[in-house]
Structures are given as C-alpha cells and as structure tokens.
Design a protein around this motif. Structure first.
Motif, mmCIF file in Angstrom:
data_model
loop_
_atom_site.group_PDB
_atom_site.id
_atom_site.type_symbol
_atom_site.label_atom_id
_atom_site.label_comp_id
_atom_site.label_asym_id
_atom_site.label_seq_id
_atom_site.Cartn_x
_atom_site.Cartn_y
_atom_site.Cartn_z
ATOM 1 N N LEU A 68 0.828 -1.206 0.000
ATOM 2 C CA LEU A 68 0.000 0.000 0.000
ATOM 3 C C LEU A 68 0.863 1.257 0.000
ATOM 4 O O LEU A 68 0.573 2.225 -0.724
ATOM 5 C CB LEU A 68 -0.932 0.007 1.211
ATOM 6 C CG LEU A 68 -2.127 -0.947 1.149
ATOM 7 C CD1 LEU A 68 -2.821 -1.021 2.498
ATOM 8 C CD2 LEU A 68 -3.114 -0.496 0.072
ATOM 9 N N VAL A 71 -7.851 -3.606 -0.651
ATOM 10 C CA VAL A 71 -7.973 -2.362 0.113
ATOM 11 C C VAL A 71 -8.175 -1.169 -0.807
ATOM 12 O O VAL A 71 -9.071 -0.335 -0.591
ATOM 13 C CB VAL A 71 -6.734 -2.157 1.009
ATOM 14 C CG1 VAL A 71 -6.763 -0.769 1.657
ATOM 15 C CG2 VAL A 71 -6.671 -3.223 2.090
ATOM 16 N N THR A 72 -7.351 -1.058 -1.845
ATOM 17 C CA THR A 72 -7.468 0.098 -2.744
ATOM 18 C C THR A 72 -8.794 0.083 -3.495
ATOM 19 O O THR A 72 -9.386 1.138 -3.729
ATOM 20 C CB THR A 72 -6.305 0.139 -3.745
ATOM 21 O OG1 THR A 72 -6.224 -1.105 -4.464
ATOM 22 C CG2 THR A 72 -4.981 0.383 -3.030
#
Length: 282
Positions: A29, A130-131
């Motif tokens: 990330l 997540v993104t």
C-alpha cells in the motif's frame, strides 16, 4: 515423523506465511500510493471519468428505459466505472507492477530470501482489495454527494453488490498476475497491458451502451469478465426497467457469475504455470 508433528509444522508455516503476508499488504500500500502515475491512472481514473461525463452531459436529457423510468448520465455511467475500477486495480495495476518487479530484479532478490510465495501474493491481493474498497467508497460518495446519484437503500442490493465485487476482485487479481508474464521488459508493461484493458472498457458497455455495439462485438466482449462485471453492477445501481436494454432483455446474473468464475479458474491455473521469481529465459 509423526502425523501430529507434520500437521503442527504445516499449521505453523501457514500461520507464518499469513503473518508475513499481512505485513506485506502494508508495504504494498505504501509503495502504491507513492507512485503518482498509479494513483492517477488507476485509483483516481474512475472518479475523474465520472466527473467528466457528469459535467459534459449535465444539460442533456435523461436516459430513458421506459415510461416514467429514466436516470441522469452520472447514474448511468456509475456502474460501469465501478466495474472499471475493479479491473484497473486488479488486472492493470498488478500486471504492470509485477512485470516491473520482474524486470528490475525485485522478484529475483525476493526469491533469494525466505519470503514465501504465498506471502507475496497475499500482499499484492490485499493491496488490491484495500485500494478497490477505498476507491469504490470514494466513487460512490462523490456520485451521491456531488452529482446527486440515488444509491440503493435495500440491503439485498448491497449484498448483491458485495458478492459481485469480491468475485470481480478475485478474478481481476489472478488475471493481473497471469498477464504480468506477457511483457518481455518492465518498461513495456504499460504499453502492453493498458491498451488491452482500455479496449475491454470500450467494448464492455462501460462508456457506450452495450446493445448499441455490433452483435459480433457484443459476442467478443461477452467472453471477457468486464462485460459481466459492468452488467452486474448495472443490476445493482439502475432501475429494473433497464434490464430491457441488456441482450436478451435480462441481467443474466447467473451466466455472468459462471463466466467470472471460469476466468478465476483459468487465471489461477495460468498463475501456477507462468509465475516465477524470475523469467526462465533471463
């Protein structure tokens, strides 16, 4: 060696791989958001496109799907852009990223460390998940708060949305890992992968109404997952009357799930056959 000892070692190895993978998610990330091109062309791209279409067609008549059933352009384009975001975050982002890491020697160096391959993939797939969730949440928030799009209020619709999204993310991730083997050099990864993803967007009903495309092009698009991701998202965000604008006059959600699952299996097999810490011919 006893069966109990073997099972204990296997469980410890799996736990260790999962722990390392969780740490890799944080690393991936940080690397992702430190790359301006990835942030703009992957993370922010659907949001920018929604703003462009909404502003460009703000004075145009609403899109009709029957008597007293219509939506504005922001609402109409939202489902396709949600689907595009999934494909960009998974297939395009992972494909370019892993090809670059293979070319610059990162994968070779990682192969010389105790890092399990499973942990590496956990990091990559976790980063995509997540993104994608953050990107989609931001896209929906802007669509609702800025452009006045009415989001579903039924819990069943959101459950449906979550199922399509998770299947789409999984499929996009394995295809991204598989397609990373195509570029011969990391510097050619963008030129190789991005055009493929861009063409799929135009033939899959993201920017153009799907049924307005020639029949043969609809048939080609129906082989690939984005067409089904887009129609699945339209079934969530558009009124039911818009199903009449789909081929056959229905959403065909079952068929879409089968196509996505088939690509998930094909992509997973391709990953097993093609992924190496370094190219065989390097």
């Amino acid at each position: 060696m006893s069966t109990t000892t073997t099972n204990t070692r296997t469980a410890n190895a799996a736990k260790n791989a999962a722990t390392i993978g969780a740490h890799r998610i944080g690393y991936e990330l940080r690397s992702y958001f430190r790359a301006p091109d990835a942030v703009f062309f992957t993370f922010l791209f659907p949001i920018v496109m929604l703003a462009l279409f909404s502003v460009a067609f703000s004075s145009a008549p609403d899109i009709q799907a029957g008597p007293n059933v219509s939506v504005d352009y922001a609402t109409y384009y939202l489902p396709g852009l949600v689907a595009t975001g999934i494909l960009l975050s998974g297939t395009q982002s992972l494909g370019v990223d892993i090809a670059g890491e293979r070319s610059d020697g990162t994968l070779k160096r990682l192969g010389g460390t105790p890092l399990p391959v499973v942990s590496y993939f956990i990091g990559k797939i976790g980063m995509v998940l997540v993104t994608t969730v953050v990107q989609t949440a931001l896209l929906l928030a802007i669509a609702s708060l800025v452009f006045g799009v009415d989001l579903p209020t039924d819990g069943g619709a959101w459950a449906h949305f979550a199922g399509i999204m998770l299947l789409g993310v999984a499929t996009s991730c394995v295809l991204g890992i598989a397609i990373s083997a195509l570029p011969r050099e990391g510097r050619r990864a963008t030129a190789t992968i991005v055009p493929i993803v861009l063409v799929l967007q135009f033939i899959s009903g993201v920017y153009l109404p799907f049924t307005q495309l020639p029949d043969w092009l609809q048939n080609v698009a129906s082989v690939f997952p984005l067409r089904w991701l887009a129609s699945g998202m339209r079934s969530v965000f558009l009124p039911d009357a818009f199903a009449s604008a789909e081929p056959g006059g229905a959403w065909h959600l079952g068929l879409g799930a089968l196509v996505l699952t088939a690509w998930l299996v094909v992509g997973a097999v391709a990953c097993l056959l093609t992924f190496r810490w370094n190219r065989k011919d390097a």
